[in-house]
Design a protein around this motif. Structure first.
Motif, PDB file in Angstrom:
ATOM      1  N   ILE A 124      73.003 -37.853 -70.633  1.00  0.00           N
ATOM      2  CA  ILE A 124      72.173 -38.253 -71.763  1.00  0.00           C
ATOM      3  C   ILE A 124      70.970 -39.025 -71.238  1.00  0.00           C
ATOM      4  O   ILE A 124      71.124 -39.980 -70.471  1.00  0.00           O
ATOM      5  CB  ILE A 124      72.962 -39.128 -72.755  1.00  0.00           C
ATOM      6  N   GLU A 125      69.781 -38.578 -71.617  1.00  0.00           N
ATOM      7  CA  GLU A 125      68.546 -39.224 -71.175  1.00  0.00           C
ATOM      8  C   GLU A 125      68.235 -40.414 -72.080  1.00  0.00           C
ATOM      9  O   GLU A 125      67.484 -40.301 -73.049  1.00  0.00           O
ATOM     10  CB  GLU A 125      67.387 -38.222 -71.195  1.00  0.00           C
ATOM     11  N   LYS A 126      68.812 -41.561 -71.762  1.00  0.00           N
ATOM     12  CA  LYS A 126      68.546 -42.763 -72.547  1.00  0.00           C
ATOM     13  C   LYS A 126      67.320 -43.471 -71.980  1.00  0.00           C
ATOM     14  O   LYS A 126      67.263 -43.795 -70.797  1.00  0.00           O
ATOM     15  CB  LYS A 126      69.759 -43.698 -72.537  1.00  0.00           C
ATOM     16  N   THR A 127      66.344 -43.703 -72.842  1.00  0.00           N
ATOM     17  CA  THR A 127      65.099 -44.310 -72.407  1.00  0.00           C
ATOM     18  C   THR A 127      64.718 -45.467 -73.325  1.00  0.00           C
ATOM     19  O   THR A 127      65.284 -45.641 -74.393  1.00  0.00           O
ATOM     20  CB  THR A 127      63.966 -43.267 -72.411  1.00  0.00           C
ATOM     21  N   GLU A 128      63.752 -46.239 -72.922  1.00  0.00           N
ATOM     22  CA  GLU A 128      63.343 -47.420 -73.663  1.00  0.00           C
ATOM     23  C   GLU A 128      62.657 -47.040 -74.977  1.00  0.00           C
ATOM     24  O   GLU A 128      62.037 -45.989 -75.088  1.00  0.00           O
ATOM     25  CB  GLU A 128      62.374 -48.257 -72.823  1.00  0.00           C
ATOM     26  N   VAL A 129      62.776 -47.939 -75.926  1.00  0.00           N
ATOM     27  CA  VAL A 129      62.052 -47.778 -77.191  1.00  0.00           C
ATOM     28  C   VAL A 129      60.617 -48.240 -76.985  1.00  0.00           C
ATOM     29  O   VAL A 129      60.376 -49.340 -76.497  1.00  0.00           O
ATOM     30  CB  VAL A 129      62.718 -48.594 -78.319  1.00  0.00           C
ATOM     31  N   THR A 130      59.671 -47.385 -77.317  1.00  0.00           N
ATOM     32  CA  THR A 130      58.258 -47.714 -77.212  1.00  0.00           C
ATOM     33  C   THR A 130      57.567 -47.344 -78.516  1.00  0.00           C
ATOM     34  O   THR A 130      58.209 -46.870 -79.463  1.00  0.00           O
ATOM     35  CB  THR A 130      57.590 -46.943 -76.054  1.00  0.00           C
ATOM     36  N   ALA A 131      56.276 -47.518 -78.558  1.00  0.00           N
ATOM     37  CA  ALA A 131      55.503 -47.145 -79.746  1.00  0.00           C
ATOM     38  C   ALA A 131      55.682 -45.665 -80.067  1.00  0.00           C
ATOM     39  O   ALA A 131      55.670 -45.254 -81.237  1.00  0.00           O
ATOM     40  CB  ALA A 131      54.024 -47.462 -79.539  1.00  0.00           C
ATOM     41  N   LYS A 132      55.896 -44.855 -79.029  1.00  0.00           N
ATOM     42  CA  LYS A 132      56.042 -43.414 -79.239  1.00  0.00           C
ATOM     43  C   LYS A 132      57.375 -43.040 -79.868  1.00  0.00           C
ATOM     44  O   LYS A 132      57.595 -41.875 -80.206  1.00  0.00           O
ATOM     45  CB  LYS A 132      55.858 -42.671 -77.915  1.00  0.00           C
ATOM     46  N   SER A 133      58.270 -44.013 -80.010  1.00  0.00           N
ATOM     47  CA  SER A 133      59.542 -43.754 -80.676  1.00  0.00           C
ATOM     48  C   SER A 133      59.367 -43.606 -82.178  1.00  0.00           C
ATOM     49  O   SER A 133      60.291 -43.181 -82.866  1.00  0.00           O
ATOM     50  CB  SER A 133      60.534 -44.889 -80.396  1.00  0.00           C
ATOM     51  N   TYR A 134      58.200 -43.970 -82.687  1.00  0.00           N
ATOM     52  CA  TYR A 134      57.938 -43.943 -84.129  1.00  0.00           C
ATOM     53  C   TYR A 134      56.932 -42.839 -84.429  1.00  0.00           C
ATOM     54  O   TYR A 134      55.816 -42.834 -83.900  1.00  0.00           O
ATOM     55  CB  TYR A 134      57.450 -45.301 -84.597  1.00  0.00           C
ATOM     56  N   VAL A 135      57.362 -41.912 -85.258  1.00  0.00           N
ATOM     57  CA  VAL A 135      56.587 -40.693 -85.500  1.00  0.00           C
ATOM     58  C   VAL A 135      56.293 -40.543 -86.989  1.00  0.00           C
ATOM     59  O   VAL A 135      57.158 -40.827 -87.827  1.00  0.00           O
ATOM     60  CB  VAL A 135      57.374 -39.449 -85.023  1.00  0.00           C
TER      61      VAL A 135
END
Length: 214
Positions: A172-183
């Motif tokens: 599972i590619e778990k990555t940090e929450v960034t501004a791009k997490s909001y669409v």
């Protein structure tokens, strides 16, 4: 980083993918649901949608969950747009789960340009044996219905807890929450009299939308 962006970033070194949620980011991007239109903030399990009216049954695995923070408006047509849009979102994930770029469930809810771009989006997952996992939250809906049988719906998605899962390895590619997490998504819909459903004709998305930031 959201699951779609993470997936595309991972693949960027090996393939020329231009889609970010069924299309091109900012210029043309279809999207990625509880079965009830409520304002609940508790994630709803990915259960099946009623199929008694001819709609496809949508059964998703337990590692996917959805929250729709878009309460009923009290307007019958607007609420129908919201309810059908929930199922259309789930239907795309079902195609990814089924590893089928022509899965009948999403094709029930998408037509024209939206269907073509969604097919490309799902095919990217199929080609790389990738799936989806985690939880999604949808919020801030703005819906309008016109007398000519068309409608529009804009809404936000929080993809911060949803990720890509590679099927061969289970990674599972778990990555940090960034501004791009909001669409933010903008959809155009058409009433299909034969099906009795609001069908998505066109959909656009933009990652990192200021409007959708917490």
């Amino acid at each position: 980083m959201n699951r779609r962006t993470a997936f595309l970033t991972t693949l960027a070194v090996t393939t020329a993918l231009t889609a970010t949620a069924c299309g091109g980011e900012d210029t043309g991007a279809p999207a990625k649901g509880s079965d009830k239109v409520t304002g609940s903030t508790v994630p709803a399990p990915a259960s099946s949608a009623p199929a008694s009216d001819g709609r496809p049954e949508i059964e998703l695995p337990g590692d996917l969950s959805y929250t729709f923070d878009w309460p009923r408006t009290g307007d019958k047509e607007k609420d129908a747009v919201l309810a059908d849009s929930e199922q259309s979102i789930k239907a795309v994930d079902l195609a990814i789960v089924n590893q089928n770029a022509l899965d009948k469930a999403y094709l029930y809810y998408y037509e024209g340009e939206a269907a073509a771009e969604t097919q490309k989006f799902v095919q990217n997952y199929v080609d790389h044996k990738a799936g989806v996992t985690g939880s999604y939250r949808f919020y801030m809906p703005e819906v309008s219905v016109d007398k000519d049988g068309t409608a529009s719906l804009s809404y936000c998605e929080d993809q911060g807890k949803a990720f890509v899962k590679y099927l061969d390895t289970g990674k599972i590619e778990k990555t940090e929450v960034t501004a791009k997490s909001y669409v933010i998504y903008h959809t155009s819909l058409q009433w299909d009299e034969d099906k009795g459903v609001w069908v998505i004709q066109e959909i656009r998305s933009q990652t990192g939308s200021d409007k959708c930031q917490p």
